[in-house]
Structures are given as C-alpha cells and as structure tokens.
Design an enzyme around this catalytic site. Structure first.
Site, PDB file in Angstrom:
ATOM      1  N   SER A 168     109.402  66.909  -1.256  1.00  0.00           N
ATOM      2  CA  SER A 168     110.511  67.006  -2.200  1.00  0.00           C
ATOM      3  C   SER A 168     110.301  66.150  -3.446  1.00  0.00           C
ATOM      4  O   SER A 168     111.014  66.311  -4.436  1.00  0.00           O
ATOM      5  CB  SER A 168     111.826  66.602  -1.516  1.00  0.00           C
ATOM      6  OG  SER A 168     112.133  67.473  -0.458  1.00  0.00           O
TER       7      SER A 168
ATOM      8  N   GLY B  58     112.639  70.821   0.024  1.00  0.00           N
ATOM      9  CA  GLY B  58     111.580  71.099  -0.937  1.00  0.00           C
ATOM     10  C   GLY B  58     111.909  70.491  -2.281  1.00  0.00           C
ATOM     11  O   GLY B  58     112.984  69.915  -2.483  1.00  0.00           O
TER      12      GLY B  58
ATOM     13  N   GLY C 165     112.435  70.062  -6.563  1.00  0.00           N
ATOM     14  CA  GLY C 165     112.808  70.649  -7.829  1.00  0.00           C
ATOM     15  C   GLY C 165     114.064  71.497  -7.854  1.00  0.00           C
ATOM     16  O   GLY C 165     114.950  71.404  -7.004  1.00  0.00           O
TER      17      GLY C 165
ATOM     18  N   CYS D 168     118.739  70.231   2.623  1.00  0.00           N
ATOM     19  CA  CYS D 168     118.347  69.836   1.266  1.00  0.00           C
ATOM     20  C   CYS D 168     118.159  71.061   0.366  1.00  0.00           C
ATOM     21  O   CYS D 168     119.114  71.751   0.055  1.00  0.00           O
ATOM     22  CB  CYS D 168     117.113  68.939   1.321  1.00  0.00           C
ATOM     23  SG  CYS D 168     116.842  67.992  -0.187  1.00  0.00           S
ATOM     24  N   LEU D 169     116.935  71.376  -0.061  1.00  0.00           N
ATOM     25  CA  LEU D 169     116.721  72.567  -0.882  1.00  0.00           C
ATOM     26  C   LEU D 169     117.168  73.818  -0.135  1.00  0.00           C
ATOM     27  O   LEU D 169     117.704  74.758  -0.733  1.00  0.00           O
ATOM     28  CB  LEU D 169     115.250  72.685  -1.288  1.00  0.00           C
ATOM     29  CG  LEU D 169     114.901  73.860  -2.210  1.00  0.00           C
ATOM     30  CD1 LEU D 169     115.580  73.717  -3.568  1.00  0.00           C
ATOM     31  CD2 LEU D 169     113.389  73.980  -2.391  1.00  0.00           C
TER      32      LEU D 169
ATOM     33  N   GLN E 240     120.766  74.244  -0.735  1.00  0.00           N
ATOM     34  CA  GLN E 240     121.032  74.753  -2.074  1.00  0.00           C
ATOM     35  C   GLN E 240     120.726  76.247  -2.168  1.00  0.00           C
ATOM     36  O   GLN E 240     121.487  77.017  -2.775  1.00  0.00           O
ATOM     37  CB  GLN E 240     120.216  73.962  -3.094  1.00  0.00           C
ATOM     38  CG  GLN E 240     120.577  72.486  -3.162  1.00  0.00           C
ATOM     39  CD  GLN E 240     119.549  71.664  -3.913  1.00  0.00           C
ATOM     40  OE1 GLN E 240     118.638  72.202  -4.544  1.00  0.00           O
ATOM     41  NE2 GLN E 240     119.679  70.355  -3.849  1.00  0.00           N
TER      42      GLN E 240
ATOM     43  N   ASN F 216     117.343  62.833  -0.595  1.00  0.00           N
ATOM     44  CA  ASN F 216     116.347  62.931  -1.656  1.00  0.00           C
ATOM     45  C   ASN F 216     116.570  64.242  -2.406  1.00  0.00           C
ATOM     46  O   ASN F 216     116.017  65.272  -2.055  1.00  0.00           O
ATOM     47  CB  ASN F 216     114.928  62.890  -1.084  1.00  0.00           C
ATOM     48  CG  ASN F 216     113.886  63.155  -2.143  1.00  0.00           C
ATOM     49  OD1 ASN F 216     114.148  63.041  -3.336  1.00  0.00           O
ATOM     50  ND2 ASN F 216     112.693  63.522  -1.709  1.00  0.00           N
TER      51      ASN F 216
ATOM     52  N   PHE G  53     119.318  67.857  -7.569  1.00  0.00           N
ATOM     53  CA  PHE G  53     120.204  68.981  -7.866  1.00  0.00           C
ATOM     54  C   PHE G  53     121.278  69.058  -6.796  1.00  0.00           C
ATOM     55  O   PHE G  53     121.104  68.561  -5.679  1.00  0.00           O
ATOM     56  CB  PHE G  53     119.414  70.290  -7.936  1.00  0.00           C
ATOM     57  CG  PHE G  53     118.460  70.357  -9.099  1.00  0.00           C
ATOM     58  CD1 PHE G  53     118.804  71.021 -10.259  1.00  0.00           C
ATOM     59  CD2 PHE G  53     117.216  69.740  -9.027  1.00  0.00           C
ATOM     60  CE1 PHE G  53     117.922  71.074 -11.333  1.00  0.00           C
ATOM     61  CE2 PHE G  53     116.331  69.776 -10.092  1.00  0.00           C
ATOM     62  CZ  PHE G  53     116.688  70.442 -11.258  1.00  0.00           C
TER      63      PHE G  53
ATOM     64  N   HIS H 231     119.304  64.525   4.923  1.00  0.00           N
ATOM     65  CA  HIS H 231     118.193  64.706   5.867  1.00  0.00           C
ATOM     66  C   HIS H 231     118.534  64.124   7.234  1.00  0.00           C
ATOM     67  O   HIS H 231     118.287  62.941   7.495  1.00  0.00           O
ATOM     68  CB  HIS H 231     116.929  64.032   5.329  1.00  0.00           C
ATOM     69  CG  HIS H 231     116.246  64.805   4.258  1.00  0.00           C
ATOM     70  ND1 HIS H 231     115.258  65.733   4.508  1.00  0.00           N
ATOM     71  CD2 HIS H 231     116.430  64.815   2.924  1.00  0.00           C
ATOM     72  CE1 HIS H 231     114.852  66.274   3.372  1.00  0.00           C
ATOM     73  NE2 HIS H 231     115.551  65.727   2.390  1.00  0.00           N
TER      74      HIS H 231
ATOM     75  N   GLU I 266     117.048  64.535   9.996  1.00  0.00           N
ATOM     76  CA  GLU I 266     115.851  64.195  10.771  1.00  0.00           C
ATOM     77  C   GLU I 266     115.304  62.816  10.466  1.00  0.00           C
ATOM     78  O   GLU I 266     114.492  62.271  11.220  1.00  0.00           O
ATOM     79  CB  GLU I 266     114.756  65.238  10.524  1.00  0.00           C
ATOM     80  CG  GLU I 266     113.893  65.011   9.298  1.00  0.00           C
ATOM     81  CD  GLU I 266     114.618  65.228   7.985  1.00  0.00           C
ATOM     82  OE1 GLU I 266     114.115  64.756   6.946  1.00  0.00           O
ATOM     83  OE2 GLU I 266     115.680  65.872   7.987  1.00  0.00           O
TER      84      GLU I 266
END
Length: 380
Positions: free
Chosen positions: A45, A241, A243, A268-269, A272, A310, A313, A352, A354
C-alpha cells in the site's frame, strides 16, 4: 554521504544517507507506529510513497525474512530521525541499512522528522524528491513539483501478482513450483475455499485467512468475475493496495459482477473498491491515516478498537446508497471505517484487522467472514 529531501513547496531537509544511493520521487507521508518498520517497508500500500517514521529511533532490532508483508520493500524512500546502525535482536538477520541496500531503497536520517510531520499535517501530504546526488536544491524541488502524484494513477499494476497462486504460508508466492505442488500446498482439511484478489495484498492477511480455516487462492487484480466464479469459491476477499481507487475500473466491474454471487470481505483499498462498486464515491484525505494506534468505534456495540491503518483516500459516507449500513467510524476525524450491506453477504473495513495492533481488537472480522460463507446461500 549527504542526502537531501526536497518538498514540492520548496522546503528542503538535509541529512545523511543510509541504505541505497541515487534519487527517487514520491508522495511524502508519515507513519506514527513505534515498531513494525519492516512491515511498513514491505506493505504494498506504500507504493509511490516516501515514508517518514515519527518514532525517532529506527533500525534498533534489525530486519529478518519473517517480518515481511510482501516479496520485497515497496516504499519509494525511507525517512527517519535516527538510524540505529547496531541492531540487537535474536531474530535479526540484517541491519536495516543492509536490507535497504539489498533492495535499492534510499534512506535519509538526521533530519527533523517532527518538523516534517507538522508541515505535512498543516499543509497536507506533498510530493518530494529524495536524492544523494550532488545536484542543486532547486532542481530537486523542481523534480518534486513535476512528479504526477497519486491521484488518477493505477499503482495496483505495480504490486499485484503476475499469476494466480495457492497460498502455502511461504513468501515466494509458490512461484517456481509445479502447479500440482502449488495446489497441494493448501491442506484438504481447510473448510472454506477463498479467492483473494491481489490489489497489493499483505502476507498477514493470508495468514489470518488460513488460521480461520480458509484455503486461499490468490489471483491478479485483473482477474474477471467469470474466472473467479469458475473456481467455485465459498467467498471472495478484496485486498488492500496502493493509491487512488477511482482509476481501477476493471476491479470495480469485477466486484459489481460478484455482488450477490459470493460473500465478499474487503480491507483498505478493497473496502474503497467495494464502496465504489455499490455507487459510492471516494476522496483524498489531507494527510491520511497511517499508524498502529488509530481509534475506531464499532457502531453496533459502541466498543472502541485500536487499529492499524494505512490509507490516503477515504469513502464519502454521504455517497453510500441507502441499503448500505455504516459499521465503523474513525474517532479522530469522523471518517468512514466500515460498511455492510443489508441484502447481500458482504462487508468491508478501511483499517487492517490482520495487523493486530490491539492486539486482537479486530480479529472477529475474519470469523465474521467465515460465518457468512457458512450460512449464506451465496456461499454455497
């Protein structure tokens, strides 16, 4: 050797080089974790970013081949207040300096990371150039200004796996083994078959899924819904991931075609992307959430979880459709941290679970995923 970190606003920090030499550009961000620098370095990430650690002493316990979250360090550069050149830990295999040299990552130490962090908090994260080359300061600032940044760019293609593989607990992705051996690596005693879409997945997510009874097949980010459904999984995991999620049209389409077909769990990503697939919108945070000490409230119980995060966005709460419930809220700034759908077996979180910062505050989410696979008609 002297090293220079030049921000796009013209601010320049001079320090000393460790790790590799050369020049790199990226978005400068800060992480507030007190430990775990090797996990930070290897988290996909962070692709495209120069990471500043706010804890002042980094490198004191060295590096080893077990505390990694991907095949290699992913950061574009590493910024610390003081690098510890003499690590002391029974698990240490390399110094941080040697580890960064091995993988071509430039480090800078001896700068005022507190001042840098304050600038990023006040003005927001910004592009920067990190260099050990003997060039003018003005040229480094110009390179920082000229860099394209993260918004609108697909960084997932730089970190996703090139081919599908069965997770066998070993960080070589099973590559180089015959396909039959790769498939045999997942024990037949596993109860649930999970396809994990790799947008930049962390190894500890795979370890947690395995620990919760899942046989995990990891697939590249561009894998289609038809290919995933053909594998007849009990559930699909959407990974973290790097960006901006908005350019990932191929991933959004895949998720839309999986909704209602199989239980979905995103982190996370992945959170989104699931939100975008449902019709939501995302936006860029001023300086993001990065660290192992982020307080999140679970709406259902009002319990507070200490989480590891982390991301730069975020999903806009007001953009979510009416059939999507908010499950978690960030207590620092009120931003969205989790959702679930009222009609379909799927949920996601921005943080996260984990990473075990609490250490086990959020581990229930993996059990929630296995219950969905156990009970949902979409999981059969």
């Amino acid at each position: 050797m002297k090293a220079i970190l030049a921000l796009a606003d013209g601010t320049v920090f001079e320090g000393q080089q460790f790790g590799a030499t050369g020049e790199t550009v990226g978005e400068t961000v800060f992480n507030t974790s007190m430990t775990g620098y090797q996990e930070v370095l290897t988290d996909p990430s962070y692709k495209g970013q120069l990471v500043t650690m706010t804890y002042p002493l980094i490198g004191n316990y060295g590096c080893n081949e077990m505390d990694i979250e991907s095949i290699r360090p992913q950061v574009e550069g590493f910024v610390v207040r003081e690098y510890s050149a003499y690590p002391s830990n029974w698990r240490s295999q390399w110094s941080l300096d040697a580890y960064l040299q091995k993988h071509g990552i430039i480090g800078i130490q001896g700068i005022d990371t507190r001042a840098l962090t304050r600038r990023l908090r006040i003005h927001g994260v910004m592009n920067a150039c990190l260099s050990t080359e003997q060039v003018s300061l003005g040229s480094l600032v110009a390179k920082a200004k000229a860099w394209h940044g993260l918004v609108g760019h697909d960084l997932v293609q730089r970190v996703t796996c090139p081919n599908p593989y069965a997770w066998n607990g070993h960080p070589e992705h099973g590559e180089g083994q015959p396909p039959a051996l790769r498939n045999a690596a997942c024990s037949s005693r596993r109860k649930y078959r999970v396809v994990a879409i790799d947008f930049g997945i962390k190894y500890n997510i795979l370890r947690q899924l395995t620990a919760h009874g899942c046989e995990v097949q990891v697939v590249p980010a561009t894998t289609t819904a038809a290919e995933i459904l053909a594998a007849e999984p009990d559930g699909v995991f959407l990974s973290n991931g790097p960006g901006d999620p908005s350019p990932l049209d191929y991933a959004i389409r895949t998720i839309q075609r999986l909704i209602g077909k199989k239980p979905l769990f995103g982190i996370c990503l992945g959170h989104q992307l699931l939100s975008l697939a449902l019709g939501g919108k995302t936006y860029k945070l001023k300086f993001g959430h990065r660290g192992a000490n982020q307080p999140v409230q679970r709406v259902e119980t009002e319990q507070v979880e200490i989480t590891s995060q982390n991301h730069g966005f975020c999903v806009d709460i007001d953009s979510l459709p009416s059939r999507v419930d908010v499950t978690h809220i960030n207590l620092n700034d009120g931003t969205l941290e989790g959702i679930q759908h009222r009609d379909y077996p799927m949920f996601s979180v921005q943080y996260h679970p984990e990473a075990s910062p609490g250490p086990h505050d959020a581990s229930y989410l993996f059990s929630k995923f296995t219950r969905l696979m156990e009970n949902s008609p979409a999981g059969t």
